[in-house]
Write a protein that holds these residues in place. Structure first.
Motif, PDB file in Angstrom:
ATOM      1  N   ILE A 138       0.838  -1.204   0.000  1.00  7.61           N
ATOM      2  CA  ILE A 138       0.000   0.000   0.000  1.00  7.61           C
ATOM      3  C   ILE A 138       0.870   1.249   0.000  1.00  7.61           C
ATOM      4  O   ILE A 138       0.561   2.241  -0.664  1.00  7.61           O
ATOM      5  CB  ILE A 138      -0.989  -0.037   1.175  1.00  7.61           C
ATOM      6  N   ARG A 139       2.002   1.207   0.716  1.00  7.19           N
ATOM      7  CA  ARG A 139       2.930   2.341   0.712  1.00  7.19           C
ATOM      8  C   ARG A 139       3.448   2.575  -0.705  1.00  7.19           C
ATOM      9  O   ARG A 139       3.517   3.712  -1.175  1.00  7.19           O
ATOM     10  CB  ARG A 139       4.104   2.081   1.658  1.00  7.19           C
ATOM     11  N   GLU A 140       3.801   1.497  -1.411  1.00  5.96           N
ATOM     12  CA  GLU A 140       4.285   1.615  -2.785  1.00  5.96           C
ATOM     13  C   GLU A 140       3.199   2.206  -3.685  1.00  5.96           C
ATOM     14  O   GLU A 140       3.474   3.064  -4.532  1.00  5.96           O
ATOM     15  CB  GLU A 140       4.713   0.237  -3.295  1.00  5.96           C
ATOM     16  N   GLU A 141       1.971   1.758  -3.506  1.00  6.84           N
ATOM     17  CA  GLU A 141       0.852   2.287  -4.287  1.00  6.84           C
ATOM     18  C   GLU A 141       0.666   3.789  -4.022  1.00  6.84           C
ATOM     19  O   GLU A 141       0.473   4.575  -4.951  1.00  6.84           O
ATOM     20  CB  GLU A 141      -0.416   1.529  -3.905  1.00  6.84           C
ATOM     21  N   ALA A 142       0.754   4.178  -2.760  1.00  6.95           N
ATOM     22  CA  ALA A 142       0.618   5.596  -2.406  1.00  6.95           C
ATOM     23  C   ALA A 142       1.758   6.418  -2.997  1.00  6.95           C
ATOM     24  O   ALA A 142       1.551   7.543  -3.473  1.00  6.95           O
ATOM     25  CB  ALA A 142       0.570   5.754  -0.885  1.00  6.95           C
ATOM     26  N   GLN A 143       2.991   5.875  -2.971  1.00 10.41           N
ATOM     27  CA  GLN A 143       4.142   6.580  -3.533  1.00 10.41           C
ATOM     28  C   GLN A 143       3.952   6.835  -5.023  1.00 10.41           C
ATOM     29  O   GLN A 143       4.229   7.920  -5.512  1.00 10.41           O
ATOM     30  CB  GLN A 143       5.423   5.773  -3.285  1.00 10.41           C
ATOM     31  N   LYS A 144       3.450   5.835  -5.750  1.00 16.72           N
ATOM     32  CA  LYS A 144       3.199   6.001  -7.185  1.00 16.72           C
ATOM     33  C   LYS A 144       2.147   7.076  -7.430  1.00 16.72           C
ATOM     34  O   LYS A 144       2.270   7.883  -8.351  1.00 16.72           O
ATOM     35  CB  LYS A 144       2.760   4.682  -7.805  1.00 16.72           C
ATOM     36  N   HIS A 145       1.099   7.091  -6.603  1.00 12.90           N
ATOM     37  CA  HIS A 145       0.059   8.102  -6.776  1.00 12.90           C
ATOM     38  C   HIS A 145       0.609   9.495  -6.470  1.00 12.90           C
ATOM     39  O   HIS A 145       0.289  10.465  -7.171  1.00 12.90           O
ATOM     40  CB  HIS A 145      -1.149   7.799  -5.886  1.00 12.90           C
ATOM     41  N   LEU A 146       1.450   9.604  -5.443  1.00 17.09           N
ATOM     42  CA  LEU A 146       2.068  10.890  -5.112  1.00 17.09           C
ATOM     43  C   LEU A 146       2.911  11.389  -6.286  1.00 17.09           C
ATOM     44  O   LEU A 146       2.844  12.569  -6.650  1.00 17.09           O
ATOM     45  CB  LEU A 146       2.922  10.765  -3.853  1.00 17.09           C
ATOM     46  N   GLU A 147       3.690  10.507  -6.882  1.00 17.59           N
ATOM     47  CA  GLU A 147       4.502  10.897  -8.040  1.00 17.59           C
ATOM     48  C   GLU A 147       3.615  11.371  -9.186  1.00 17.59           C
ATOM     49  O   GLU A 147       3.929  12.348  -9.860  1.00 17.59           O
ATOM     50  CB  GLU A 147       5.384   9.728  -8.475  1.00 17.59           C
ATOM     51  N   TRP A 148       2.491  10.669  -9.410  1.00 12.64           N
ATOM     52  CA  TRP A 148       1.546  11.075 -10.451  1.00 12.64           C
ATOM     53  C   TRP A 148       0.983  12.466 -10.144  1.00 12.64           C
ATOM     54  O   TRP A 148       0.885  13.310 -11.040  1.00 12.64           O
ATOM     55  CB  TRP A 148       0.421  10.047 -10.562  1.00 12.64           C
ATOM     56  N   LEU A 149       0.621  12.716  -8.883  1.00 16.27           N
ATOM     57  CA  LEU A 149       0.083  14.029  -8.495  1.00 16.27           C
ATOM     58  C   LEU A 149       1.107  15.133  -8.728  1.00 16.27           C
ATOM     59  O   LEU A 149       0.776  16.203  -9.248  1.00 16.27           O
ATOM     60  CB  LEU A 149      -0.347  14.027  -7.024  1.00 16.27           C
ATOM     61  N   LYS A 150       2.348  14.888  -8.358  1.00 18.67           N
ATOM     62  CA  LYS A 150       3.398  15.897  -8.539  1.00 18.67           C
ATOM     63  C   LYS A 150       3.639  16.177 -10.020  1.00 18.67           C
ATOM     64  O   LYS A 150       3.802  17.330 -10.418  1.00 18.67           O
ATOM     65  CB  LYS A 150       4.692  15.445  -7.866  1.00 18.67           C
ATOM     66  N   THR A 151       3.656  15.127 -10.837  1.00 20.28           N
ATOM     67  CA  THR A 151       3.841  15.301 -12.279  1.00 20.28           C
ATOM     68  C   THR A 151       2.687  16.100 -12.877  1.00 20.28           C
ATOM     69  O   THR A 151       2.904  17.005 -13.696  1.00 20.28           O
ATOM     70  CB  THR A 151       3.967  13.927 -12.973  1.00 20.28           C
ATOM     71  N   ALA A 152       1.472  15.781 -12.464  1.00 17.07           N
ATOM     72  CA  ALA A 152       0.294  16.505 -12.966  1.00 17.07           C
ATOM     73  C   ALA A 152       0.360  17.978 -12.558  1.00 17.07           C
ATOM     74  O   ALA A 152       0.029  18.857 -13.363  1.00 17.07           O
ATOM     75  CB  ALA A 152      -0.987  15.866 -12.434  1.00 17.07           C
ATOM     76  N   GLU A 153       0.809  18.263 -11.340  1.00 16.29           N
ATOM     77  CA  GLU A 153       0.907  19.655 -10.882  1.00 16.29           C
ATOM     78  C   GLU A 153       1.988  20.401 -11.662  1.00 16.29           C
ATOM     79  O   GLU A 153       1.798  21.554 -12.066  1.00 16.29           O
ATOM     80  CB  GLU A 153       1.198  19.712  -9.381  1.00 16.29           C
ATOM     81  N   GLU A 154       3.121  19.756 -11.899  1.00 17.28           N
ATOM     82  CA  GLU A 154       4.180  20.390 -12.683  1.00 17.28           C
ATOM     83  C   GLU A 154       3.695  20.700 -14.094  1.00 17.28           C
ATOM     84  O   GLU A 154       3.967  21.774 -14.627  1.00 17.28           O
ATOM     85  CB  GLU A 154       5.411  19.480 -12.745  1.00 17.28           C
ATOM     86  N   LYS A 155       2.981  19.779 -14.702  1.00 14.90           N
ATOM     87  CA  LYS A 155       2.443  19.989 -16.049  1.00 14.90           C
ATOM     88  C   LYS A 155       1.448  21.141 -16.062  1.00 14.90           C
ATOM     89  O   LYS A 155       1.462  21.971 -16.961  1.00 14.90           O
ATOM     90  CB  LYS A 155       1.790  18.719 -16.577  1.00 14.90           C
TER      91      LYS A 155
END
Length: 91
Positions: free
Chosen positions: A65-82
């Motif tokens: 679950i931690r790994e799943e959350a980390q992937k989602h966090l990375e997706w959120l950061k990428t979306a915000e940067e874009k």
């Protein structure tokens, strides 16, 4: 204001609350983790043995679950940067 968001699989829950003009407060939980390790049995030894086994299972579940959350966090950061790049606000 109070708001509850739930993932499509109903595992992830995030609550948002805000009072007046104060910043929003968020609380994130994963329902797969609500039941903590526990032991059962017909005597003390069995209770401790099943508790220890349950801890191992819980740690594996927690790591996934931690790994799943980390992937989602990375997706959120990428979306915000874009979004910032698209709006010309990126560094």
């Amino acid at each position: 204001m109070k708001q509850e968001l739930v993932s499509a699989d109903e595992r992830w829950h995030i609550s948002r609350s805000q009072k007046g003009k104060t910043p929003s407060q968020f609380f994130l939980s994963n329902h797969d983790l609500l039941l903590t390790p526990h032991g059962i049995g017909t005597n003390y030894v069995q209770c401790f043995e099943t508790f220890i086994s349950n801890c191992d299972d819980f740690m594996e579940k927690l790591a996934g679950i931690r790994e799943e959350a980390q992937k989602h966090l990375e997706w959120l950061k990428t979306a915000e940067e874009k979004r910032l790049e698209d709006e010309g606000l990126a560094d």
